[in-house]
Design a protein around this motif. Structure first.
Motif, short mmCIF file in Angstrom:
data_model
loop_
_atom_site.label_atom_id
_atom_site.label_comp_id
_atom_site.label_asym_id
_atom_site.label_seq_id
_atom_site.Cartn_x
_atom_site.Cartn_y
_atom_site.Cartn_z
N PRO A 1 -11.80 1.43 -1.47
CA PRO A 1 -11.59 2.87 -1.22
C PRO A 1 -10.62 3.14 -0.08
CG PRO A 1 -13.92 2.40 -1.56
CD PRO A 1 -13.24 1.08 -1.43
N ALA A 2 -10.73 2.36 1.00
CA ALA A 2 -9.81 2.56 2.13
C ALA A 2 -8.38 2.22 1.74
CB ALA A 2 -10.24 1.70 3.32
N THR A 3 -8.21 1.21 0.90
CA THR A 3 -6.86 0.85 0.44
C THR A 3 -6.26 1.96 -0.39
OG1 THR A 3 -7.43 -1.51 0.46
CG2 THR A 3 -5.54 -0.84 -0.88
N LEU A 4 -7.03 2.56 -1.28
CA LEU A 4 -6.53 3.67 -2.09
C LEU A 4 -6.18 4.87 -1.21
CD1 LEU A 4 -8.87 3.40 -5.20
CD2 LEU A 4 -6.39 3.01 -5.14
N GLU A 5 -6.99 5.13 -0.20
CA GLU A 5 -6.68 6.22 0.73
C GLU A 5 -5.37 5.95 1.45
OE1 GLU A 5 -7.98 9.08 1.34
OE2 GLU A 5 -9.87 9.00 0.23
N ARG A 6 -5.17 4.70 1.85
CA ARG A 6 -3.94 4.34 2.56
C ARG A 6 -2.72 4.46 1.65
NH1 ARG A 6 -0.82 4.65 6.45
NH2 ARG A 6 -0.04 2.77 7.48
N GLU B 1 -2.44 6.51 -0.78
CA GLU B 1 -2.18 7.95 -0.90
C GLU B 1 -1.44 8.47 0.32
OE1 GLU B 1 -4.56 12.20 -1.49
OE2 GLU B 1 -5.68 10.32 -1.40
N SER B 2 -1.87 8.05 1.52
CA SER B 2 -1.21 8.50 2.74
C SER B 2 0.26 8.07 2.78
CB SER B 2 -1.93 7.92 3.97
OG SER B 2 -3.26 8.39 4.03
N SER C 1 -14.03 2.54 -7.83
CA SER C 1 -13.15 3.64 -7.43
C SER C 1 -12.33 4.10 -8.64
CB SER C 1 -12.21 3.19 -6.31
OG SER C 1 -12.93 2.89 -5.12
N ASP D 1 -6.23 9.11 -10.03
CA ASP D 1 -6.05 10.45 -10.62
C ASP D 1 -5.29 10.43 -11.93
OD1 ASP D 1 -7.36 11.68 -8.49
OD2 ASP D 1 -5.52 11.84 -7.31
#
Length: 315
Positions: A176-181, A183-184, A207, A210
């Protein structure tokens, strides 16, 4: 009559050498797929790695493209390797692991090394290759809030324009943190015929993403649109079919054991991934190795199809 000797690699720019087959394909606008060499040198055990090297290149050809395995040999980045050069990469137990930050050192000192996702992506893009197949991406490590441990792959993908076909990120990471990163960093991530983000050895990481694409042509179209808008990669996440994945219960058990073993051994930083992968191979009695090879072959074939679709688009 004896066979003609193979042509030497063709230097295409200062400090880079591209094999004749790859050079000719690029000049003619034919599809080419980049392949990393760290998988061969550090990701698979010897001698299985040598057979896998040929199988992965063959899978790219089945998909309709020319394979271009990338490595640094004696300080020179090589895009497309001869059989002897692949032998060298697969046989040398001391071959360095080169990310983007390491390339200047290798070039200046005439060193050899296998390229990671980040450095392969950079060299592929510099050579004019738009598609890259790998196994799993690096990402944000677990407990990164304390260690700040994050793969250079993520920033490299934000800066490099190409399609990367993968089976998600390695499941030893914080998905999840990798996907957030990602996205950022505005890296485009699409699932291949799914919105479930794969977990490398398993089809479902828990996870989601989109967006999804239904075929290689759509993936190529997404990248073409991205290329016209802003630099950066399109990650195509290609999960294994559930019938080919590692048993999820076995997966969770061996991952937990591997991470605990790394903690007990005091393994830190870039040493964690090879330590854990070796532990997984032994604890699963080779099951993770078989799954790793399967997913890489699937990614290579899909990448070949995407490269062929991309080559057919007008520029």
């Amino acid at each position: 009559m004896s066979a003609a000797a193979p042509l030497p690699a063709v230097p295409t720019s200062p400090g880079m050498s591209i094999s004749p087959e790859v050079c000719e394909a690029l000049a003619a606008g034919r599809p080419v797929v980049a392949l990393e060499s760290t998988l061969l040198a550090h990701g698979l055990p010897r001698p299985d790695n040598r057979a896998a090297a040929d199988e992965v290149e063959a899978a790219v050809r089945v998909g309709g493209a020319v394979p271009a395995t990338i490595a640094v040999l004696d300080g020179v980045p090589h895009v497309g390797l001869t059989a002897d050069e692949v032998d060298r990469v697969c046989a040398d137990p001391d071959l360095a692991k080169l990310g983007v930050r390491d390339l200047p050192v290798a070039a200046a000192l005439g060193l050899s090394g296998a390229t990671t996702v980040s450095s392969t992506a950079l060299l592929a893009a510099r050579a004019g290759i738009g598609v890259f197949a790998t196994g799993g991406l690096g990402g944000v490590h677990r407990q990164s809030a304390d260690t700040f441990d994050e793969s250079a792959d993520l920033v490299a993908l934000a800066r490099t324009s190409l399609v990367v076909v993968c089976a998600g990120v390695k499941s030893i990471l914080d998905v999840p943190a990798t996907l957030e990163r990602l996205e950022s960093l505005s890296v485009t991530v699409v699932g291949y015929r799914t919105t479930t983000f794969p977990g490398f050895y398993v089809a479902d990481s828990g996870s989601t993403v989109d967006w999804s694409v239904d075929d290689a042509a759509q993936a190529a179209a997404v990248f073409a649109a991205r290329r016209d808008l802003v630099p950066g990669a399109v990650v195509v996440a290609n999960p294994l079919p559930t019938g080919e994945q590692l048993d999820p219960a076995l997966h969770d058990r061996v991952i937990a054991g591997a991470l605990a073993a790394a903690e007990d051994a005091g393994v830190r930083g870039k040493a964690v991934t090879p330590f854990v992968l070796d532990h997984l191979h032994r604890a699963s009695e080779g099951a993770t190795l078989a799954v790793n090879v399967r997913l890489v072959l699937r990614n290579a074939e899909l990448a070949g199809q995407i490269a062929a679709a991309l080559a057919a688009l007008p520029r």
